[in-house]
Scaffold this motif. Structure first.
Motif, PDB file in Angstrom:
ATOM      1  N   ALA A   1       0.823  -1.214   0.000  1.00  0.00           N
ATOM      2  CA  ALA A   1       0.000   0.000   0.000  1.00  0.00           C
ATOM      3  C   ALA A   1       0.858   1.266   0.000  1.00  0.00           C
ATOM      4  CB  ALA A   1      -0.936   0.011   1.214  1.00  0.00           C
TER       5      ALA A   1
ATOM      6  N   GLY B   1      -1.329   4.227  -1.701  1.00  0.00           N
ATOM      7  CA  GLY B   1      -1.710   5.183  -0.679  1.00  0.00           C
ATOM      8  C   GLY B   1      -0.626   6.214  -0.447  1.00  0.00           C
TER       9      GLY B   1
ATOM     10  N   TYR C   1      -2.723   9.603  -2.720  1.00  0.00           N
ATOM     11  CA  TYR C   1      -3.288   8.298  -3.052  1.00  0.00           C
ATOM     12  C   TYR C   1      -3.843   8.303  -4.480  1.00  0.00           C
ATOM     13  CZ  TYR C   1      -8.396   8.692  -3.314  1.00  0.00           C
ATOM     14  OH  TYR C   1      -9.672   8.941  -3.740  1.00  0.00           O
TER      15      TYR C   1
ATOM     16  N   GLU D   1     -10.130  11.395  -0.144  1.00  0.00           N
ATOM     17  CA  GLU D   1      -9.935  10.083   0.469  1.00  0.00           C
ATOM     18  C   GLU D   1     -10.770   9.070  -0.304  1.00  0.00           C
ATOM     19  OE1 GLU D   1     -11.116   9.894   4.581  1.00  0.00           O
ATOM     20  OE2 GLU D   1     -10.258   7.888   4.860  1.00  0.00           O
TER      21      GLU D   1
ATOM     22  N   ASN E   1     -11.096   3.330   1.844  1.00  0.00           N
ATOM     23  CA  ASN E   1     -10.003   3.401   2.819  1.00  0.00           C
ATOM     24  C   ASN E   1     -10.419   2.655   4.092  1.00  0.00           C
ATOM     25  OD1 ASN E   1      -7.471   4.077   3.722  1.00  0.00           O
ATOM     26  ND2 ASN E   1      -7.987   6.195   4.268  1.00  0.00           N
TER      27      ASN E   1
ATOM     28  N   TRP F   1      -7.237  -1.373   0.897  1.00  0.00           N
ATOM     29  CA  TRP F   1      -6.612  -0.271   1.641  1.00  0.00           C
ATOM     30  C   TRP F   1      -6.553  -0.587   3.126  1.00  0.00           C
ATOM     31  CZ3 TRP F   1      -4.366   2.704  -1.636  1.00  0.00           C
ATOM     32  CH2 TRP F   1      -4.993   3.197  -2.786  1.00  0.00           C
TER      33      TRP F   1
ATOM     34  N   GLU G   1      -4.352   4.398   4.419  1.00  0.00           N
ATOM     35  CA  GLU G   1      -3.479   5.380   3.770  1.00  0.00           C
ATOM     36  C   GLU G   1      -4.021   6.002   2.489  1.00  0.00           C
ATOM     37  OE1 GLU G   1      -4.001   2.108   2.781  1.00  0.00           O
ATOM     38  OE2 GLU G   1      -2.243   1.574   3.986  1.00  0.00           O
ATOM     39  N   ALA G   2      -5.293   5.728   2.143  1.00  0.00           N
ATOM     40  CA  ALA G   2      -5.825   6.200   0.860  1.00  0.00           C
ATOM     41  C   ALA G   2      -6.323   7.636   0.965  1.00  0.00           C
ATOM     42  CB  ALA G   2      -6.934   5.280   0.373  1.00  0.00           C
TER      43      ALA G   2
END
Lengths: 419, 419
Positions: free
Chosen positions: A67, B71, B88, B137, B141, B155, B158-159
Motif C-alpha cells: 500500500a 496510498g 493516493y 480520500e 479506505n 486499503w 493510507e488512501a
C-alpha cells in the motif's frame, strides 16, 4: 509460521548499530551490555527472513508494504519516459524529512581518498550536468509470483520505470577526491533509517571501484528526475543512479561516499540482496538487471481480476524490454500461453541523449499484432539480450525472491463476434 | 469460495453496455441475442462482489490492485500539500491514453440544458480560474482492516492526500448552459473504460443538482493539481473535484456532463458505492467523508512489520485530521491502545486560499507529546467534527467496505534506557 528456523546467518550478518561501517572498538562493559539489550530488544520486533506457507495468502504486513510502495500501472508502459508518480517506488524505511534541510544538504566524500570533500547542492550543481535515460527495476520484482513465496515487498511484475536522471558523474567526484591506491570499493550511505531483521541501520550499499568509476554505464550522483528536483520518494535532494543495476544500488537521500580498502560487509550487501537457495547459503550478490519484456495489457480490464477483455479482430500488441547486461536483441511473443513464440518487431531505439548512445540503459519498444478470436487466451512476451540472457520459462527461485524474470502472463478474454 | 450466492442485486443493477445511460429501445432480435451473449461472456471473467473467508489471506487479485494503486506513505502526512506521486491513487480500469489527444480534449455539457456546450481546454482556461485546497480520500479506505474483509482494493488507512486543485467552478459552466426546470441531477462521464461485476461501462457518477451548483463546497472542473497540469493518473487533462466527498465522486478524465430529469441509476451509483449489510440490502449511498485522524508514525520502522521503534523520552506526536461533513473540532490521542484519551492541540488552520476559508475542505494539523517508556505501546488518534461525528472504536462494517474510519492503531516498541 514456518521458515523461522536456522536463520542465524541471514539475520545476523552485521551487529553494528546506527549504520556506521566501523565502530571504534573497546567499548566499556556497561555500554556493551546496553548495546546487547538493544539488539535483543530489536530482534523482538524485527523478524528473520521467511518463506510463506503453501496455503498462506498475502499477509497484512506484506499488504502494508504494497500500500506504501507501488509499481508502474502496466498501461503506463506506453510512455517512453514514465510520468511523475507512475515510476515504481520502494522505500526501505521512511522517506526522510529532507525537504526541510535540502538547502544545506551536504554530501561528504571520504575514507581512502587524498582530499576529502564536503559538497553542498550549489557545489554539486557547479559541475557540468550529465543526463542519462535509465530504466530502473526493483530486484524483488516478480517475488509474489514465486512458489513458495518469500515474505517481503510483494511485487508481481510492475516494479519498473524509466526516467531522465541529471547530476554529476560519480567518477568526476572521485577524481576530484583522488582514490588512494588501496581503495577497492565505494560505500554509499543514505539518510533513511530503520531496522531490518534485528539490525538498526542507515541504508548503505557499496560498488566495486571499477563499477563506481566506469565510463559505460556511467554512475551519476543525481539531483534531477525528468528535469525537476528529485521528488521526496525518489531521494530528494540527492541519489545515486547506477544504470543497468537493480534498484537497491541506486542509494537515495545520499549523504556520504566512503572509499574502503576492504569489501563492504553491511546488511544490504552481505545479508540482504543475495541469491540464496537456503538460509546457510552465502549466495551470489544481486547486481545487474536480468532481461525482461512487459506487454501493455490490450483491451480493457475487469476491475477486480484485471483480466483483459478484447473484441475479435486484429489487435496491436506492444510493450517494452530491457536488460542490465546488454542491449535487448530479441523479443518473442506468445498468444497461446507459451506453446509457440513469434518474434516481435524491435524498432530502432531513439537516442534522446544524442549520438553517443546514452539511452542504451533504457528500455526499448517492441510491437507485433495478434488476430484475436473469441474465447480465453494467455499472452506472454520474452526478451533476450546481446549477451545471450533470456527470460526463463520456469521460475528462477531463490530465498529472497530476487531477479524473478519469469515471463509475464496476461489473461485475455475475447468477446463473441458481432457485438 | 463463499459469498458468491445471492448477488443478483449487486451484480445486475444495470445491463447497459458501453457506458451510455440510455440505450434506444427496440433492438432487433439478433442484436439482442448477441448482446445477451456478450453480457453472459463478460460475467465469466467478471465476478460478483464477495467477502473473504475468515482464513483467507489477501488474494493475488487484491494484490494486483494494491501494486497498481497506492496510498500516502504515512510519513508524508508531514506535508501540508501532498507532493506529486505521494497522493493516493485509485484507478478503476486503465489510465486512459489522454495525453495524445489532450490538445483537442472536449468537455460536452448537455441533457436537460437550454444551451448545450462543447468546451475545449482553451475555452475552459478562459474562465476565471479558482483554486481550492482539498483533502481527498478513497471511500474504500480502511477496507482491508474489516472482518470479514470485502474483496476489493485492499486499503489499510493510507488512501488519502491533499492537493490544490485549479479549474472552473461547475456552477459557472452549468449557469452558462442553463439548467432546464426539470433537471435534478448532473451525470459525469469519464474516459476510463472497463467491466465490473459483468457490466461494461465508462466510469460514471452523478451529483444532485443542489450539490453540483453549491457555493460551499464549490465543485470544480479542474485542470491543474498543485499548479501543474493534472498527471495522467489524476485525470489528465480534466477531472471533477467535489470537496468533502469521497474519491468516487471526483470523476477523472471527464468528457461529458449531462443534466437529467430523473436520478441516475448507473453501476457506480446504484450498484457500487452503497452502504449495504447484505446483498439484497438497497443501502444508503456513499457520499461525504467521515471524520478521520491519522498520526505520522513516530521513530523509525522495522522494514517488514512497519512496527515503529523509538527511544525513551519525550516524543512529539502529530498528524492530520479531516471530515467531509464539518470542520474537525477535536482530536484525541491514546498511547495505551484506547484505554485512555487526551485531547491534542489543534493549531489554527492556515488559509492558503485567503480569508474566505477555502481550505476548510482540507485536513488540519494536530499535535501532542508523549513520554515514551521502554516496552510496547499502541498509539491511536481520533477525530470529532463540528457536526458531532466521531471515529468509531468498533468497526463500522458494510459489504462494500466503505467509510471504515475505525481509529488507526500504531504499534510502537520503545527501546531500553540508555542506548
Amino acid at each position: 509460521m514456518g521458515g523461522r528456523d536456522g536463520e542465524a546467518h541471514e539475520a545476523g550478518g552485521q551487529r553494528e548499530v546506527g549504520g556506521q561501517a566501523n565502530e571504534a572498538g573497546g567499548q566499556a562493559r556497561e555500554a556493551h551490555k546496553t548495546h546487547e539489550a538493544h539488539i535483543s530488544a530489536l530482534r523482538a520486533v524485527s523478524a528473520p527472513a521467511r518463506v510463506a506457507e503453501p496455503v498462506e495468502g498475502i499477509s497484512q504486513e506484506e499488504l502494508a508494504l504494497a500500500a506504501r510502495n507501488h509499481g508502474l500501472p502496466l498501461e503506463a508502459l506506453r510512455y517512453d519516459l514514465t510520468p511523475p508518480g507512475l515510476h515504481y517506488v520502494l522505500v526501505h524505511y521512511d522517506i526522510p524529512d529532507a525537504d526541510a534541510d535540502a538547502d544545506d544538504w551536504t554530501l561528504t566524500v571520504g575514507g581512502r581518498v587524498r582530499t576529502p570533500l564536503s559538497l553542498d547542492m550549489t557545489a554539486l550543481r557547479s559541475f557540468p550536468p550529465v543526463t542519462h535515460r535509465v530504466t530502473m527495476e526493483c530486484a524483488g520484482n516478480g517475488r509474489a509470483r514465486l512458489t513458495p513465496r518469500p515474505v517481503s515487498q510483494p511485487w508481481l511484475v510492475e516494479a519498473v520505470g524509466t526516467a531522465d536522471w541529471t547530476g554529476v558523474p560519480l567518477r568526476t567526484l572521485l577524481a576530484e577526491a583522488g582514490a588512494e591506491p588501496d581503495a577497492v570499493e565505494a560505500v554509499f550511505t543514505g539518510a533513511d533509517h530503520g531496522v531490518e531483521r534485528g539490525v538498526e541501520q542507515d541504508y548503505q550499499r557499496s560498488l566495486p571501484l571499477e563499477d563506481a568509476t566506469a565510463d559505460d554505464p556511467e554512475v551519476l550522483v543525481a539531483y534531477e528526475m525528468n528535469g525537476a528536483p528529485l521528488p521526496p520518494q525518489h531521494g530528494h535532494p540527492l541519489r545515486l543512479v547506477v544504470p543497468g543495476w537493480y534498484g537497491m544500488a541506486h542509494v537515495k537521500w545520499l549523504r556520504d561516499i566512503a572509499l574502503t580498502s576492504t569489501p563492504f560487509t553491511g546488511f544490504q550487501q552481505a545479508v540482504a540482496y543475495r541469491y540464496r537457495q537456503s538460509p546457510d547459503d552465502l549466495g551470489d550478490p544481486v547486481t545487474r538487471i536480468s532481461p525482461r519484456a512487459l506487454m501493455i495489457p490490450p483491451g480493457f480490464p475487469d476491475f477486480m481480476s484485471r483480466t483483459r477483455v478484447v473484441r475479435p479482430g486484429t489487435i496491436k500488441l506492444e510493450g517494452r524490454a530491457w536488460s542490465g547486461h546488454a542491449p535487448v536483441t530479441k523479443v518473442e511473443v506468445s498468444t497461446d500461453d507459451g506453446e509457440s513464440w513469434q518474434e516481435a518487431e524491435l524498432p530502432l531505439p531513439e537516442n534522446p541523449d544524442g549520438k553517443d548512445g546514452r539511452a542504451r540503459w533504457a528500455w526499448r519498444t517492441w510491437r507485433t499484432t495478434w488476430r484475436a478470436t473469441p474465447g480465453t487466451h494467455v499472452l506472454s512476451a520474452r526478451a533476450t539480450d546481446a549477451a545471450g540472457h533470456s527470460q526463463p520459462l520456469t521460475q528462477p527461485w531463490n530465498r529472497g525472491g530476487f531477479g524473478n524474470n519469469l515471463v509475464q502472463r496476461i489473461a485475455v478474454f475475447c468477446l463473441p463476434q458481432g457485438d
